[in-house]
Structure formats: structure tokens, C-alpha cells
Design an enzyme around this catalytic site. Structure first.
Site, short mmCIF file in Angstrom:
data_model
loop_
_atom_site.label_atom_id
_atom_site.label_comp_id
_atom_site.label_asym_id
_atom_site.label_seq_id
_atom_site.Cartn_x
_atom_site.Cartn_y
_atom_site.Cartn_z
N GLU A 9 -4.02 20.01 29.27
CA GLU A 9 -3.65 18.59 29.26
C GLU A 9 -2.75 18.27 30.46
O GLU A 9 -1.78 18.97 30.72
CB GLU A 9 -2.92 18.24 27.97
CG GLU A 9 -2.45 16.78 27.94
CD GLU A 9 -1.47 16.50 26.80
OE1 GLU A 9 -1.43 15.36 26.32
OE2 GLU A 9 -0.72 17.42 26.42
N CYS A 66 -3.24 17.09 20.03
CA CYS A 66 -2.11 18.01 20.19
C CYS A 66 -0.94 17.56 19.33
O CYS A 66 -0.46 16.42 19.46
CB CYS A 66 -1.67 18.08 21.65
SG CYS A 66 -0.29 19.21 21.91
N MET A 79 -5.95 24.29 26.88
CA MET A 79 -4.75 25.01 26.44
C MET A 79 -3.69 24.95 27.53
O MET A 79 -3.97 25.29 28.69
CB MET A 79 -5.08 26.47 26.11
CG MET A 79 -5.92 26.66 24.88
SD MET A 79 -6.30 28.40 24.58
CE MET A 79 -7.65 28.64 25.78
#
Length: 464
Positions: A40, A114, A16
Site C-alpha cells: 500500500e 487493512c 503486504m
């Protein structure tokens, strides 16, 4: 070779953005998570990072340049349990980035799920789902050249058969597991998660499928995680928003109250000297509806970690973990202004710790602006700042040259900007000039002044 991570039968903290930093990952592990994913991190930025061992806080920091905070941090406590999620759209660059951090993480995960624009605009995240050949090239490149497992996290496609085909292709690359968010790219949390899709995918491959997408709707406590695993037939479960709300969702003994979770989080964050902006963001996510409480309002308006610690009654922890590291000089150093020679210049030092909340940083002139204007008005050369970084803890200290004299604070700051402001304040005080500090009572009608001795006073210059 160290034992490799197993993705079967695990409860996992999902990747997250802004949440999946070291402090939250350690909190999730404390509460019972088996594996934790980083947020990420984009490959073309990470390839520029260098590895530093931070002995002060017991962390390994990956830093892009001297002026930036760590892009990624890890520590011994999460060794063998942390998965580094990489944003990429290029096989060679992905491998280069993965090699930078390979020695410190348990696995590398490629973000293919995502849907946010900041990820898809560069062909990364869910944009990869439209390019199966590129998916295959990236994964094969990593699997072939890394000594640690490789995984990826995807979203399902609108057509189940096409999703099965994609997952089987991914399995053929040699990855260790596949995270599956049970929604298509265009769907958000308000849309129901496609449980049957995940179940079919789990039955279609031999490698572990990690079920994701059940937060709040299906998952709000430990027992819910187990039920979600059973319903989907997945090997493991990855929890995102429910863990963001309350990381004790991983506790077998049950979910803890918000105050306990916030204090547990802050205890860890302080021990790591986590940046207060991230601390503030994570705490407010945990507080949710309590943001309008008295404590919540103070935290929302806080401008440093001390403000947060004060309202939560944790200044003793802050002082123990952070305060003792803030000053460079040994205890024998003078506590007041000290003058000495350096490079044929007079050097004036003051013990001063810069707190942004004490100054008009947003609505007024900063200390740097004030000293620049003084130089201009007095026909002096502009200030020249020389900032150094301390390798042991990545803190900054600045010396500023003004009118033939150099000035510095003995305190070391978290970033270059704060260090330069600290040096500017030392200069202003040494010259008996107003340093930009707010009045003690925040009364805008009171104009601060400074005495020749360097102490700041607020005199009652009331507006007519």
C-alpha cells in the site's frame, strides 16, 4: 490499447507492507504467480513523486525527493502483471495519485481492508468500510477517468447480508474485481477465515472475487491454493503470509527449501540494488525459526548488503551487479588522493566507499560529528555540504568545504546521509585526523589513530 489484465483463474501475491516491493514481486513471478500487488502506498505522499528511468538497473523509479529511496519501482519483467495498491480517503487525490503511475501498472487497487492503525487513522483501509458513499465516490472517480482497470480489496462485514449489499454496490461502480479477506476488521490471523462468506459473495456478483485470508491455515503450497479457490468458489486466490514465508508457494512443482528461496530472492534484490534494510527484513521473514542459526544471527546483525552477501556466499554476484557501478570516475582516474581546483577552491578527492558497519555510527561520534567538532575547536567555520544526485541511478555525492578547502569521495552513495559521511571521512583523513573507524578486531580497549599519510592504524593503547 494494450490488452487489459484478467483477474479470473489467477494466483496472486497479496499487497503486504515492506514485503510487496519489486524484488519480492519478481521472486513471486519467477515461482509462478500470475499477478503481483505492490505494498500500500499513500496517495498524499505519492502525488509528490516524479518518474525516473533508472538505466543502470533497468527499473522505473517513482521518487518523492532527491534524498529518498524510490517509493515505488517497477520494470519490464512485471509489465501487465503488477497492480498498484493505493491508500486513500479522497476521490480527487486518489485520481491524482493514480494518474502519476497509470502508464506503468496493469491496474489500480484501493485498499479497503487493512485494519492497522497506520492505515485507518487517516480514514483509509478498513475505515472505508464504514463509509460506503465514500467508497462509491472513490471507485467511480477512478473507473471513469483511468485507462486501466480498477479493483479494491475489502474485509467482510460482521453481517453477511450487509457484505453482499456492499459488494454489489462496489460492482456497480465498474471495478474489474474485488479482493475479499474473509475476516472482519477486528479479527486477526488466529481467527478462522469465513469461507462461506467468500463463497456467498462470489455467487452474488458477476465480476471476479479474489479470495484472501487462507495463508498457513489453508494454504502452504500450490495445491492448497487450488483447493482454496474451489472451496470458496472464488475466481482467483490472493496469498499473503504464506508467500511472505516462502514465495515458492506458487510453484506447481512444490515448495523449495529456505536456503534456495533466500538465495533466489537475494539474486534478484542485488540485481535491483534493493536497499539492504528491506533485503534484511524480507530474508528474515523467510528464515523465521532459522534466525537463531549461525547465518541468521549474522544476518540479523548485518549493517550492509555486503555482510548479507558474504554469509550467503554471494559476494561474486554483488560485485558483478553493484560494485561496478559504485565509482563515478573513469578507470583512468588516480586511485589515491588527488588535488585540483574547483570554483577557486582546492578540491581534494579520495577513492573511498563508506560502509556504516565500519564506523561507530550508533554508539560513538560519526565522521560528520568529528569534523564539526574539529572546526569548532579550531575556530573554523562549520562544514558546508553540497550534495548532488546522479539521474542515471539516483546515487548521491557530496562535496564538503572546510577551512577554505573542498573534499569529496569519488564514490557515489545510496543516499544523501552516506554521501556526506563519505565526504567527512575524506576530510578527516586528509587532515590526518581520526575518522571514527572501529578497530579491526572490535576491541573497545584499542584506540584507533591516524598517521600523517592518511592510513588508519590501531595502536594498542590498553586501559590501565
Amino acid at each position: 490499447m494494450a490488452e487489459q489484465i484478467d483477474f479470473r483463474g489467477k494466483n496472486i501475491l497479496a499487497p503486504m507492507v515492506r514485503i510487496g516491493v519489486l524484488a519480492t514481486r519478481l521472486l513471486a513471478l519467477k515461482y509462478g504467480a500470475d499477478i503481483v500487488y505492490s505494498e500500500e502506498i499513500i496517495d498524499h505522499r505519492f502525488v509528490q513523486c516524479k518518474r525516473f528511468v533508472n538505466e543502470r538497473y533497468g527499473t522505473i523509479d517513482y521518487i518523492q525527493d532527491e534524498d529518498s529511496r524510490p517509493m515505488f519501482q517497477t520494470c519490464e519483467e512485471e509489465r501487465g502483471k503488477v497492480v498498484f495498491q493505493l491508500g486513500t480517503a479522497d476521490p480527487d487525490r486518489a485520481l491524482k495519485a493514480a494518474k502519476v503511475v497509470e502508464q506503468d501498472v496493469a491496474a489500480i487497487d484501493i485498499n479497503m481492508g487493512c485494519p492497522q492503525y497506520y492505515s485507518t487513522k487517516g480514514g483509509m483501509g478498513a475505515a472505508l468500510l464504514l463509509k460506503p458513499d465514500l467508497i462509491e465516490a472513490i471507485l467511480r472517480k477512478l473507473v471513469t477517468n483511468l485507462s486501466i482497470p480498477v479493483t479494491c480489496k475489502i474485509r467482510v462485514l460482521p453481517d453477511l447480508e450487509e457484505t453482499v449489499k456492499l459488494v454489489k454496490m462496489i460492482e456497480s461502480t465498474g471495478v474489474a474485481a474485488i479482493g475479499v479477506h474473509g475476516r472482519v476488521t477486528s479479527e486477526r490471523s488466529r481467527h478462522p477465515v469465513r469461507l462461506q462468506y467468500i463463497k456467498t459473495l462470489a455467487e452474488s456478483v458477476k465480476i471476479p472475487i479474489i479470495a484472501n485470508g487462507g495463508s498457513r491455515e489453508h494454504i502452504n503450497c500450490y495445491d492448497d491454493i487450488i483447493k482454496f479457490r474451489d472451496v470458496t468458489g472464488a475466481s482467483s486466490v490472493m496469498v499473503a503470509r504464506s508467500a511472505q514465508d516462502n514465495a515458492s508457494v506458487f510453484r506447481k512443482e512444490g515448495v523449495l527449501d529456505v536456503e534456495t528461496v533466500v538465495k533466489d530472492y537475494l539474486q534478484i534484490a542485488i540485481s535491483l540494488n534493493n536497499h539492504y534494510v528491506n533485503c534484511k527484513y524480507c530474508i528474515l521473514q523467510i528464515m523465521k525459526g532459522l534466525q537463531e542459526s549461525e547465518e541468521g544471527i549474522i544476518i540479523r546483525s548485518s549493517e550492509n548488503l555486503q555482510d548479507i552477501c558474504k554469509v550467503l556466499g554471494m559476494m561474486d554476484v554483488y560485485t558483478e551487479k553493484i560494485g561496478r557501478f559504485e565509482n563515478l570516475d573513469p578507470p583512468s582516474a588516480k586511485q589515491r588522493k588527488m588535488e585540483k581546483k574547483i570554483d577557486n577552491f582546492n578540491l581534494i578527492e579520495l577513492d573511498f566507499k563508506f560502509f556504516k558497519g565500519d564506523f561507530w555510527m550508533k554508539t560513538g561520534k560519526t565522521p560528520k560529528t568529528l569534523i564539526y567538532e574539529w572546526c569548532r575547536n579550531n575556530k573554523k567555520a562549520p562544514p558546508i555540504y553540497n550534495t548532488t544526485i546522479r539521474d542515471t541511478d539516483r546515487r548521491f555525492n557530496s562535496i564538503v568545504e572546510v577551512a577554505g578547502t573542498k573534499y569529496r569521495s569519488t564514490c557515489w552513495e545510496k543516499n544523501k546521509k552516506m554521501a556526506e559521511q563519505g565526504a567527512a571521512i575524506v576530510t578527516l583523513r586528509s587532515l590526518s585526523l581520526y575518522d571514527g573507524r572501529k578497530p579491526a578486531n572490535d576491541d573497545p580497549t584499542i584506540k584507533p589513530t591516524i598517521t600523517p599519510t592518511g592510513r588508519l592504524w590501531a595502536t594498542a593503547n590498553k586501559a590501565e
